[in-house]
Design a protein around this motif. Structure first.
Motif, PDB file in Angstrom:
ATOM      1  N   MET A 160       0.841  -1.029  -0.124  1.00 36.18           N
ATOM      2  CA  MET A 160      -0.006   0.024   0.072  1.00 36.18           C
ATOM      3  C   MET A 160       0.924   1.344   0.067  1.00 36.18           C
ATOM      4  N   ASN A 161       1.913   1.237   0.700  1.00 37.17           N
ATOM      5  CA  ASN A 161       2.892   2.466   0.705  1.00 37.17           C
ATOM      6  C   ASN A 161       3.295   2.725  -0.669  1.00 37.17           C
TER       7      ASN A 161
ATOM      8  N   ASP B  33     -11.414  12.363  -3.803  1.00 38.46           N
ATOM      9  CA  ASP B  33     -11.762  11.311  -2.348  1.00 38.46           C
ATOM     10  C   ASP B  33     -10.672  10.241  -2.391  1.00 38.46           C
ATOM     11  N   MET B  34     -10.134   9.739  -3.290  1.00 35.23           N
ATOM     12  CA  MET B  34      -9.163   8.810  -3.534  1.00 35.23           C
ATOM     13  C   MET B  34      -7.926   9.355  -2.654  1.00 35.23           C
ATOM     14  N   LEU B  35      -7.640  10.500  -3.428  1.00 31.11           N
ATOM     15  CA  LEU B  35      -6.394  11.030  -2.888  1.00 31.11           C
ATOM     16  C   LEU B  35      -6.374  11.472  -1.427  1.00 31.11           C
ATOM     17  N   ASP B  36      -7.376  11.956  -1.160  1.00 29.22           N
ATOM     18  CA  ASP B  36      -7.806  12.149   0.441  1.00 29.22           C
ATOM     19  C   ASP B  36      -7.320  11.117   1.443  1.00 29.22           C
ATOM     20  N   MET B  37      -8.243   9.820   0.989  1.00 31.10           N
ATOM     21  CA  MET B  37      -7.972   8.458   1.653  1.00 31.10           C
ATOM     22  C   MET B  37      -6.683   8.045   1.576  1.00 31.10           C
TER      23      MET B  37
ATOM     24  N   GLY C 106      -5.958   8.684   5.073  1.00 29.45           N
ATOM     25  CA  GLY C 106      -6.530   7.584   5.723  1.00 29.45           C
ATOM     26  C   GLY C 106      -8.045   7.779   5.813  1.00 29.45           C
ATOM     27  N   GLY C 107      -8.438   6.950   6.298  1.00 27.94           N
ATOM     28  CA  GLY C 107     -10.089   7.202   6.771  1.00 27.94           C
ATOM     29  C   GLY C 107     -11.018   6.012   6.485  1.00 27.94           C
ATOM     30  N   GLU C 108     -12.056   6.167   7.052  1.00 27.30           N
ATOM     31  CA  GLU C 108     -12.955   4.795   6.589  1.00 27.30           C
ATOM     32  C   GLU C 108     -14.217   5.278   5.337  1.00 27.30           C
ATOM     33  N   ARG C 109     -14.612   4.708   4.613  1.00 29.24           N
ATOM     34  CA  ARG C 109     -15.336   4.949   3.468  1.00 29.24           C
ATOM     35  C   ARG C 109     -16.672   3.701   3.626  1.00 29.24           C
TER      36      ARG C 109
END
Length: 57
Positions: free
Chosen positions: A6-7, A29-33, A37-40
């Motif tokens: 993932m890195n 949204d993908m870039l922000d995640m 990070g975050g929960e979608r």
């Protein structure tokens, strides 16, 4: 292993998205995640899958 992969993904795809000037809302949204990070996942979005799963038992 998964974290390392993932890195690498964030470094390559994230940098490409950062450079892109005309990002779509989905790309934003993908870039922000990727960066923060975050929960979608939301339970409301899983109702169809839950109903299908319960019907298969």
């Amino acid at each position: 292993m998964y974290k390392m992969m993932m890195n690498i993904m964030v470094k390559t795809a994230g940098k490409a998205l950062e450079k892109k000037t005309d990002r779509t809302p989905e790309e934003e949204d993908m870039l922000d995640m990727m960066l923060h990070g975050g929960e979608r996942v939301k339970i409301q979005n899983l109702q169809g899958v839950i109903s299908w799963y319960n019907g298969k038992r």
